[in-house]
Write an enzyme that holds these catalytic residues in place. Sequence first.
Site, PDB file in Angstrom:
ATOM      1  N   ASP A  45       0.859  -1.184   0.000  1.00 40.14           N
ATOM      2  CA  ASP A  45       0.000   0.000   0.000  1.00 40.14           C
ATOM      3  C   ASP A  45       0.894   1.231   0.000  1.00 40.14           C
ATOM      4  OD1 ASP A  45      -0.029   0.985   3.129  1.00 40.14           O
ATOM      5  OD2 ASP A  45      -0.029  -1.211   2.999  1.00 40.14           O
ATOM      6  N   GLU A 132      -7.591   4.503  11.841  1.00 36.76           N
ATOM      7  CA  GLU A 132      -6.446   4.497  12.756  1.00 36.76           C
ATOM      8  C   GLU A 132      -6.638   5.514  13.864  1.00 36.76           C
ATOM      9  OE1 GLU A 132      -2.483   4.350  10.989  1.00 36.76           O
ATOM     10  OE2 GLU A 132      -3.389   4.126   8.999  1.00 36.76           O
TER      11      GLU A 132
END
Length: 238
Positions: A45, A132
């Site tokens: 990613d 997150e």
Amino acid sequence: MSFLSTGLRVLFYCIVGAVLIIVGAAIFFMTWEPDRADFAFRGIDVSHHNGPINWSRVASDDVAFVYIKATEGKDFSDPAFLRNWQGANASGLAVGAYHYFSFCSSGEEQAENFLAHLPHNGPMLPPALDLELTEGSDCPAPEAADVRREIAAFVQNVELRLQAKLVLYAPEDFYLSYLKDAGVNRPIWVRSLWQSPFYAPNWVFWQYHARGSISGIEGDVDLNVLATRRELSDLLIK
């Protein structure tokens, strides 16, 4: 003199042994990866932070798929997204986009930002929502019920438009705080560095390294694998 020499030799061997242990541990943590016999598809990613990427070299380095950062919050778009998207597609990689979720704006606003920048031509991996807990954020995480409501708004708006389920990227701290007891019925992308994931059952992607090395990219790269029971072709949406 002989006693002193013996003491110095012991000290020397202790120092050498400690150095070898440290070096061995560093090599292990930098090179460890899940067994390729069990996890056939490796991916990465990336975002603009990874700099210019030579995608043909990436594709030749045993990389099968890539998730590319598209947007963040309600108004940020990654300046390298389209360049990376086009380059990865041209190199034959399975490509997906992800949005970095912010606590500073509503899920509906963030969904509109993401959808406005997401290409709609050709097959792609299911979009991912990056969840997150970020230290030092201007907008700290609100109550769990509020977080879940905004995540649900993002998911519902994007899935309604794309007619496909999203993947939720959730490290252990976020998953245990907000998702574990929420009855989330979405594929989970887990983060478990240097050890097998355990906190989320039935995960679909596993980020196992945050400082990997891939040909065609300078610096550290996040490394991932697809769950052994899945095929990349089964995940692609039109």
